[in-house]
Design a protein around this motif. Sequence first.
Motif, PDB file in Angstrom:
ATOM      1  N   ALA A   1       0.846  -1.205   0.000  1.00  0.00           N
ATOM      2  CA  ALA A   1       0.000   0.000   0.000  1.00  0.00           C
ATOM      3  C   ALA A   1       0.874   1.245   0.000  1.00  0.00           C
ATOM      4  CB  ALA A   1      -0.927  -0.001   1.204  1.00  0.00           C
ATOM      5  N   ASN A   2       1.940   1.213   0.797  1.00  0.00           N
ATOM      6  CA  ASN A   2       2.857   2.346   0.831  1.00  0.00           C
ATOM      7  C   ASN A   2       3.490   2.594  -0.535  1.00  0.00           C
ATOM      8  OD1 ASN A   2       2.426   2.928   3.517  1.00  0.00           O
ATOM      9  ND2 ASN A   2       4.085   1.622   4.243  1.00  0.00           N
ATOM     10  N   ALA A   3       3.790   1.497  -1.229  1.00  0.00           N
ATOM     11  CA  ALA A   3       4.383   1.618  -2.559  1.00  0.00           C
ATOM     12  C   ALA A   3       3.395   2.252  -3.534  1.00  0.00           C
ATOM     13  CB  ALA A   3       4.824   0.248  -3.057  1.00  0.00           C
ATOM     14  N   VAL A   4       2.121   1.876  -3.417  1.00  0.00           N
ATOM     15  CA  VAL A   4       1.085   2.470  -4.258  1.00  0.00           C
ATOM     16  C   VAL A   4       0.976   3.959  -3.976  1.00  0.00           C
ATOM     17  CG1 VAL A   4      -1.398   2.558  -4.706  1.00  0.00           C
ATOM     18  CG2 VAL A   4      -0.248   0.350  -4.549  1.00  0.00           C
ATOM     19  N   PHE A   5       0.958   4.332  -2.693  1.00  0.00           N
ATOM     20  CA  PHE A   5       0.893   5.745  -2.326  1.00  0.00           C
ATOM     21  C   PHE A   5       2.107   6.505  -2.867  1.00  0.00           C
ATOM     22  CE2 PHE A   5      -1.628   4.377   1.637  1.00  0.00           C
ATOM     23  CZ  PHE A   5      -2.829   4.543   0.978  1.00  0.00           C
ATOM     24  N   TRP A   6       3.287   5.894  -2.749  1.00  0.00           N
ATOM     25  CA  TRP A   6       4.511   6.538  -3.227  1.00  0.00           C
ATOM     26  C   TRP A   6       4.436   6.788  -4.730  1.00  0.00           C
ATOM     27  CZ3 TRP A   6       8.327   5.989  -6.766  1.00  0.00           C
ATOM     28  CH2 TRP A   6       9.484   6.755  -6.580  1.00  0.00           C
ATOM     29  N   ALA A   7       3.999   5.771  -5.466  1.00  0.00           N
ATOM     30  CA  ALA A   7       3.896   5.889  -6.924  1.00  0.00           C
ATOM     31  C   ALA A   7       2.892   6.971  -7.306  1.00  0.00           C
ATOM     32  CB  ALA A   7       3.495   4.558  -7.533  1.00  0.00           C
TER      33      ALA A   7
ATOM     34  N   THR B   1      -7.022   7.999   3.416  1.00  0.00           N
ATOM     35  CA  THR B   1      -6.455   8.513   2.178  1.00  0.00           C
ATOM     36  C   THR B   1      -6.272   7.384   1.182  1.00  0.00           C
ATOM     37  OG1 THR B   1      -5.148   9.992   3.575  1.00  0.00           O
ATOM     38  CG2 THR B   1      -4.622   9.947   1.218  1.00  0.00           C
ATOM     39  N   THR B   2      -6.679   7.599  -0.068  1.00  0.00           N
ATOM     40  CA  THR B   2      -6.473   6.610  -1.124  1.00  0.00           C
ATOM     41  C   THR B   2      -5.450   7.127  -2.134  1.00  0.00           C
ATOM     42  OG1 THR B   2      -8.194   7.490  -2.590  1.00  0.00           O
ATOM     43  CG2 THR B   2      -8.886   5.873  -0.915  1.00  0.00           C
ATOM     44  N   ALA B   3      -4.969   6.203  -2.961  1.00  0.00           N
ATOM     45  CA  ALA B   3      -3.999   6.579  -3.987  1.00  0.00           C
ATOM     46  C   ALA B   3      -4.596   7.589  -4.965  1.00  0.00           C
ATOM     47  CB  ALA B   3      -3.525   5.337  -4.731  1.00  0.00           C
ATOM     48  N   LEU B   4      -5.893   7.476  -5.248  1.00  0.00           N
ATOM     49  CA  LEU B   4      -6.539   8.411  -6.161  1.00  0.00           C
ATOM     50  C   LEU B   4      -6.511   9.826  -5.590  1.00  0.00           C
ATOM     51  CD1 LEU B   4      -8.087   8.912  -8.768  1.00  0.00           C
ATOM     52  CD2 LEU B   4     -10.207   8.403  -7.525  1.00  0.00           C
ATOM     53  N   MET B   5      -6.730   9.936  -4.295  1.00  0.00           N
ATOM     54  CA  MET B   5      -6.663  11.255  -3.660  1.00  0.00           C
ATOM     55  C   MET B   5      -5.256  11.828  -3.750  1.00  0.00           C
ATOM     56  SD  MET B   5      -8.844  10.495  -0.202  1.00  0.00           S
ATOM     57  CE  MET B   5     -10.440   9.660  -0.274  1.00  0.00           C
ATOM     58  N   VAL B   6      -4.269  10.971  -3.489  1.00  0.00           N
ATOM     59  CA  VAL B   6      -2.873  11.412  -3.517  1.00  0.00           C
ATOM     60  C   VAL B   6      -2.475  11.869  -4.919  1.00  0.00           C
ATOM     61  CG1 VAL B   6      -0.490  10.680  -3.206  1.00  0.00           C
ATOM     62  CG2 VAL B   6      -2.231   9.949  -1.577  1.00  0.00           C
TER      63      VAL B   6
ATOM     64  N   TYR C   1      -4.241  15.181  -5.787  1.00  0.00           N
ATOM     65  CA  TYR C   1      -3.601  16.289  -5.072  1.00  0.00           C
ATOM     66  C   TYR C   1      -2.305  16.704  -5.765  1.00  0.00           C
ATOM     67  CZ  TYR C   1      -1.429  18.826  -1.154  1.00  0.00           C
ATOM     68  OH  TYR C   1      -0.829  19.774  -0.359  1.00  0.00           O
ATOM     69  N   GLY C   2      -1.545  15.706  -6.229  1.00  0.00           N
ATOM     70  CA  GLY C   2      -0.268  15.981  -6.854  1.00  0.00           C
ATOM     71  C   GLY C   2      -0.348  16.412  -8.301  1.00  0.00           C
ATOM     72  N   GLY C   3      -1.513  16.274  -8.924  1.00  0.00           N
ATOM     73  CA  GLY C   3      -1.673  16.695 -10.305  1.00  0.00           C
ATOM     74  C   GLY C   3      -1.141  15.713 -11.330  1.00  0.00           C
ATOM     75  N   HIS C   4      -1.115  14.425 -10.980  1.00  0.00           N
ATOM     76  CA  HIS C   4      -0.568  13.404 -11.866  1.00  0.00           C
ATOM     77  C   HIS C   4      -1.690  12.773 -12.696  1.00  0.00           C
ATOM     78  CE1 HIS C   4       3.122  14.062  -9.785  1.00  0.00           C
ATOM     79  NE2 HIS C   4       2.655  13.615  -8.637  1.00  0.00           N
ATOM     80  N   HIS C   5      -1.937  13.388 -13.844  1.00  0.00           N
ATOM     81  CA  HIS C   5      -3.082  13.049 -14.679  1.00  0.00           C
ATOM     82  C   HIS C   5      -3.107  11.584 -15.098  1.00  0.00           C
ATOM     83  CE1 HIS C   5      -5.696  13.063 -18.265  1.00  0.00           C
ATOM     84  NE2 HIS C   5      -6.275  14.112 -17.700  1.00  0.00           N
TER      85      HIS C   5
ATOM     86  N   ARG D   1       1.924   9.535  -5.447  1.00  0.00           N
ATOM     87  CA  ARG D   1       2.399  10.843  -5.010  1.00  0.00           C
ATOM     88  C   ARG D   1       3.479  11.392  -5.927  1.00  0.00           C
ATOM     89  NH1 ARG D   1       4.153   9.468  -0.366  1.00  0.00           N
ATOM     90  NH2 ARG D   1       6.388   9.693  -0.623  1.00  0.00           N
ATOM     91  N   ASN D   2       4.275  10.519  -6.492  1.00  0.00           N
ATOM     92  CA  ASN D   2       5.390  10.943  -7.326  1.00  0.00           C
ATOM     93  C   ASN D   2       5.123  10.833  -8.826  1.00  0.00           C
ATOM     94  OD1 ASN D   2       7.838  11.494  -5.413  1.00  0.00           O
ATOM     95  ND2 ASN D   2       6.853   9.650  -4.609  1.00  0.00           N
ATOM     96  N   GLY D   3       3.910  10.412  -9.180  1.00  0.00           N
ATOM     97  CA  GLY D   3       3.561  10.328 -10.593  1.00  0.00           C
ATOM     98  C   GLY D   3       4.290   9.225 -11.338  1.00  0.00           C
TER      99      GLY D   3
END
Length: 298
Positions: free
Chosen positions: A10-16, A44-49, A52-56, A18-20
């Motif tokens: 899950a952390n890896a998904v969030f990292w990916a 918090t979900t990956a979609l939210m992250v 927020y980061g603008g990674h289309h 968040r960093n696009g």
Amino acid sequence: MSFKKETPLANAVFWAARNGNLALLQLLLNSGRVDVDCKDGYGTTALMVASYGGHHECVRELIMQGADINRQRETGSTALFFASQQGHNEIVKLLFEFGASTESRTKDGGTALSAACQSGHTKVVDTLLKNGANVHDQLNDGATALFLASQEGHVTVLRQLLSSGAKVNQPREDGTAPLWMAAQMGHDEVVKVLLLRGADRDADGKDGSTALFKAAHKGHFKVIEELLKFSPSLCLLNNGSTALHAAVMGGDPKTVILLLKANADPALPNQNNELPEDLTKNDRILRILRQPMLSGGS
């Protein structure tokens, strides 16, 4: 945005997200070992992250993998809220394509529209309004999107909201109107637009002070100039004082002169029977107040 650490995957998904990092995100989601809607302790979900980061591309991938677009965080925030707050208009449009709702609210009553207006994201505001966002929604304290835009000085957003039917005089629950707040903050262009659109020049807050009183106390010269074009009250207000008293207490001689030229009366006492000159030891202001013909001079 902060989030609590969960499982390594899950952390890896969030990292990916968040960093696009689209390649890693796809690898993780396609492994079948992690839920696309995995969340941390805050919800918090990956979609939210990613929103927020603008990674289309990451947002699109998550949606295509079945992410719940309208899932709410512990605070009530959604992917649409975060994208709107950060001004990512293309992501906002993408979320709407797949059914994002404008009706979700945060715990304090905030919406995607209120977040975009507070941050001054005009393109996002336009997209939200075209997709049914309600200009009349209020935060728990009664603040509207128009109030927030006025507070922050976002003139273009203000015009967008007014053109969409926002109420120019809608106050917060404490009685504070958009004009009062804009005047206190020194946003002269906002004040000008609000007045031209019918704002009540003499609306007061719970403390009895008006927009002119607040501007005078803060020394917001340009705001005062705009207000004076609409003949606000220079008499005793519900707070037991006058705008001239406020200007004197604020200590700006230019503000005092401006009000005197508008026929503010230096001989009018406040509720404590104090004249404006009784509230200062500033020699220059005292000299100004004691010039009886100032209103006709320079």
